[in-house]
Design a protein around this motif. Structure first.
Motif, PDB file in Angstrom:
ATOM      1  N   PRO A  83       0.730  -1.208  -0.113  1.00 20.41           N
ATOM      2  CA  PRO A  83      -0.125   0.040  -0.015  1.00 20.41           C
ATOM      3  C   PRO A  83       0.872   1.160   0.094  1.00 20.41           C
ATOM      4  O   PRO A  83       1.903   1.072   0.496  1.00 20.41           O
ATOM      5  N   ALA A  84       0.360   2.081  -0.577  1.00 18.82           N
ATOM      6  CA  ALA A  84       0.925   3.601  -0.542  1.00 18.82           C
ATOM      7  C   ALA A  84       1.055   4.298   0.679  1.00 18.82           C
ATOM      8  O   ALA A  84       1.989   4.861   1.210  1.00 18.82           O
ATOM      9  N   ASP A  85       0.078   4.093   1.482  1.00 17.20           N
ATOM     10  CA  ASP A  85      -0.220   4.788   2.573  1.00 17.20           C
ATOM     11  C   ASP A  85       0.790   4.075   3.768  1.00 17.20           C
ATOM     12  O   ASP A  85       0.909   2.867   3.884  1.00 17.20           O
ATOM     13  N   ALA A  86       1.365   4.759   4.511  1.00 16.91           N
ATOM     14  CA  ALA A  86       2.509   4.408   5.407  1.00 16.91           C
ATOM     15  C   ALA A  86       1.922   3.292   6.445  1.00 16.91           C
ATOM     16  O   ALA A  86       2.603   2.287   6.920  1.00 16.91           O
ATOM     17  N   VAL A  87       0.769   3.902   7.113  1.00 16.94           N
ATOM     18  CA  VAL A  87       0.255   3.007   7.915  1.00 16.94           C
ATOM     19  C   VAL A  87      -0.469   1.745   7.726  1.00 16.94           C
ATOM     20  O   VAL A  87      -0.190   0.790   8.244  1.00 16.94           O
ATOM     21  N   ALA A  88      -1.078   1.896   6.304  1.00 24.50           N
ATOM     22  CA  ALA A  88      -1.645   0.517   5.858  1.00 24.50           C
ATOM     23  C   ALA A  88      -0.519  -0.087   5.293  1.00 24.50           C
ATOM     24  O   ALA A  88      -0.545  -1.578   5.542  1.00 24.50           O
ATOM     25  N   ARG A  89       0.621   0.528   5.024  1.00 28.38           N
ATOM     26  CA  ARG A  89       1.887  -0.589   4.463  1.00 28.38           C
ATOM     27  C   ARG A  89       2.493  -1.302   5.797  1.00 28.38           C
ATOM     28  O   ARG A  89       2.880  -2.321   5.732  1.00 28.38           O
ATOM     29  N   ALA A  90       2.571  -0.240   6.817  1.00 30.12           N
ATOM     30  CA  ALA A  90       3.274  -1.332   7.916  1.00 30.12           C
ATOM     31  C   ALA A  90       2.378  -2.414   8.506  1.00 30.12           C
ATOM     32  O   ALA A  90       2.964  -3.521   8.859  1.00 30.12           O
ATOM     33  N   PHE A  91       1.160  -2.076   8.395  1.00 26.88           N
ATOM     34  CA  PHE A  91       0.225  -3.214   8.924  1.00 26.88           C
ATOM     35  C   PHE A  91       0.032  -4.263   7.964  1.00 26.88           C
ATOM     36  O   PHE A  91       0.230  -5.490   8.212  1.00 26.88           O
ATOM     37  N   ALA A  92       0.409  -3.964   6.572  1.00 23.90           N
ATOM     38  CA  ALA A  92       0.266  -5.049   5.653  1.00 23.90           C
ATOM     39  C   ALA A  92       1.682  -5.864   5.684  1.00 23.90           C
ATOM     40  O   ALA A  92       1.558  -7.268   5.340  1.00 23.90           O
ATOM     41  N   ARG A  93       2.872  -5.179   5.873  1.00 26.52           N
ATOM     42  CA  ARG A  93       4.084  -6.025   5.951  1.00 26.52           C
ATOM     43  C   ARG A  93       3.966  -6.746   7.255  1.00 26.52           C
ATOM     44  O   ARG A  93       4.516  -7.819   7.193  1.00 26.52           O
ATOM     45  N   SER A  94       3.393  -6.371   8.482  1.00 23.92           N
ATOM     46  CA  SER A  94       3.607  -7.016   9.692  1.00 23.92           C
ATOM     47  C   SER A  94       2.579  -8.261   9.519  1.00 23.92           C
ATOM     48  O   SER A  94       2.890  -9.351   9.802  1.00 23.92           O
ATOM     49  N   ALA A  95       1.418  -7.986   8.875  1.00 24.99           N
ATOM     50  CA  ALA A  95       0.528  -9.306   8.768  1.00 24.99           C
ATOM     51  C   ALA A  95       1.043 -10.254   7.776  1.00 24.99           C
ATOM     52  O   ALA A  95       1.002 -11.538   8.188  1.00 24.99           O
ATOM     53  N   ALA A  96       1.727 -10.040   6.602  1.00 28.57           N
ATOM     54  CA  ALA A  96       2.385 -10.749   5.832  1.00 28.57           C
ATOM     55  C   ALA A  96       3.623 -11.693   6.371  1.00 28.57           C
ATOM     56  O   ALA A  96       3.601 -12.811   6.295  1.00 28.57           O
ATOM     57  N   ALA A  97       4.259 -10.643   7.058  1.00 28.75           N
ATOM     58  CA  ALA A  97       5.379 -11.572   7.836  1.00 28.75           C
ATOM     59  C   ALA A  97       4.877 -12.475   8.852  1.00 28.75           C
ATOM     60  O   ALA A  97       5.588 -13.389   8.872  1.00 28.75           O
ATOM     61  N   GLU A  98       3.892 -12.129   9.474  1.00 29.40           N
ATOM     62  CA  GLU A  98       3.370 -13.155  10.458  1.00 29.40           C
ATOM     63  C   GLU A  98       2.853 -14.497   9.773  1.00 29.40           C
ATOM     64  O   GLU A  98       2.963 -15.490  10.505  1.00 29.40           O
ATOM     65  N   MET A  99       2.095 -14.217   8.648  1.00 27.72           N
ATOM     66  CA  MET A  99       1.864 -15.368   7.741  1.00 27.72           C
ATOM     67  C   MET A  99       3.013 -16.142   7.268  1.00 27.72           C
ATOM     68  O   MET A  99       2.833 -17.273   7.335  1.00 27.72           O
ATOM     69  N   HIS A 100       4.052 -15.727   7.017  1.00 30.66           N
ATOM     70  CA  HIS A 100       5.292 -16.271   6.602  1.00 30.66           C
ATOM     71  C   HIS A 100       5.870 -17.007   7.671  1.00 30.66           C
ATOM     72  O   HIS A 100       6.565 -18.154   7.261  1.00 30.66           O
ATOM     73  N   SER A 101       5.703 -16.566   9.012  1.00 32.73           N
ATOM     74  CA  SER A 101       6.468 -17.254   9.897  1.00 32.73           C
ATOM     75  C   SER A 101       5.771 -17.916  10.902  1.00 32.73           C
ATOM     76  O   SER A 101       6.145 -18.596  11.827  1.00 32.73           O
ATOM     77  N   SER A 102       4.269 -17.920  10.892  1.00 33.29           N
ATOM     78  CA  SER A 102       3.658 -18.414  11.925  1.00 33.29           C
ATOM     79  C   SER A 102       2.556 -19.470  11.112  1.00 33.29           C
ATOM     80  O   SER A 102       2.682 -19.921  10.162  1.00 33.29           O
ATOM     81  N   PHE A 103       1.487 -19.782  12.222  1.00 37.18           N
ATOM     82  CA  PHE A 103       0.408 -20.763  11.772  1.00 37.18           C
ATOM     83  C   PHE A 103       0.884 -22.154  11.391  1.00 37.18           C
ATOM     84  O   PHE A 103       0.372 -22.801  10.613  1.00 37.18           O
ATOM     85  N   GLY A 104       1.912 -22.642  12.257  1.00 42.76           N
ATOM     86  CA  GLY A 104       2.232 -23.999  11.750  1.00 42.76           C
ATOM     87  C   GLY A 104       1.404 -25.036  11.942  1.00 42.76           C
ATOM     88  O   GLY A 104       1.479 -25.978  11.026  1.00 42.76           O
TER      89      GLY A 104
END
Length: 228
Positions: A83-104
């Motif tokens: 996302p272009a918006d910094a707040v939305a981008r921070a949320f998006a990156r955090s949520a994507a990283a959590e999906m990448h590393s979690s939910f085993g």
């Protein structure tokens, strides 16, 4: 043009992420599908990808491996990946990283198998926690940024990272709550997701390890795949 090396569309959740992102954002690429072999896949994929796994993005003489690294590589070259918006981008990156590393537990019990419908034998507490956390992320993103996607009006990388969960929800009958379930349905209705799904159903090859995982966790109620 990029080359994206992937495995079976029926099974490979990691391959789906960059594939659906690039297809939905209109980033041109050539697809190379190398089916999972029986047993250890390292020898099959090592000549193609530095870590012996897929997906792998090839850009001329450069190879970028791991779905998260591929997304970041694309983000440096193409608008709209995050996302272009910094707040939305921070949320998006955090949520994507959590999906990448979690939910085993979700990955272990609800292995991706697009063409099947499976009634789980049991839903242990750890699986319920994974489902609840994903529901929390989806509900928060939709509420904070207005939808219809997780970080706002446009499909971005965070949606691509959760796209395999939508297929898992379909296969195993998982529910994340009304708003979150509607979001999963929107993902499944995307043209790129439908294209992936139709190709997954048409695949004639099977890999017994993935098939055994699906048999172990529940009763197969439907199999929509073409004959092996």
């Amino acid at each position: 043009m990029y080359e994206l090396i992937i495995a079976n569309k029926n099974y490979s959740s990691w391959s789906l992420r960059p594939w659906v992102l690039m297809r939905t954002l209109g980033i041109p690429f050539a697809e190379t599908l190398v089916p999972f072999p029986s047993g250890d896949s390292f020898a099959t994929y090592k000549p193609l990808s530095p870590n012996g796994r897929v997906p792998c993005l090839v850009d001329r003489d450069l190879r970028v491996w791991d779905s998260l690294a591929i997304v970041e590589y694309l983000a440096e070259r193409h608008p709209g990946v995050w996302p272009a918006d910094a707040v939305a981008r921070a949320f998006a990156r955090s949520a994507a990283a959590e999906m990448h590393s979690s939910f085993g537990t979700l990955r272990d019990i609800c292995t991706m198998n697009c063409g099947l419908r499976i009634r789980l034998h049991e839903r242990p507490a750890a699986l319920e926690r994974d489902i609840a956390r994903i529901a929390e992320i989806w509900t928060e993103g939709l509420a904070r940024f207005g939808g219809p996607f997780l970080a706002g009006a446009a499909f971005t990388a965070v949606d691509a990272f959760y796209a395999p969960v939508a297929f898992r929800a379909q296969t195993y009958g998982l529910s994340f709550g009304s708003e979150a379930d509607a979001y999963a349905a929107r993902l499944l209705a995307l043209p790129a997701m439908y294209e992936w799904y139709e190709a997954a159903l048409a695949e004639p090859f099977r890999e017994e390890g993935h098939e055994a995982e699906a048999r172990a966790v529940g009763e197969w109620t439907r199999d929509f795949r073409a004959e092996a």
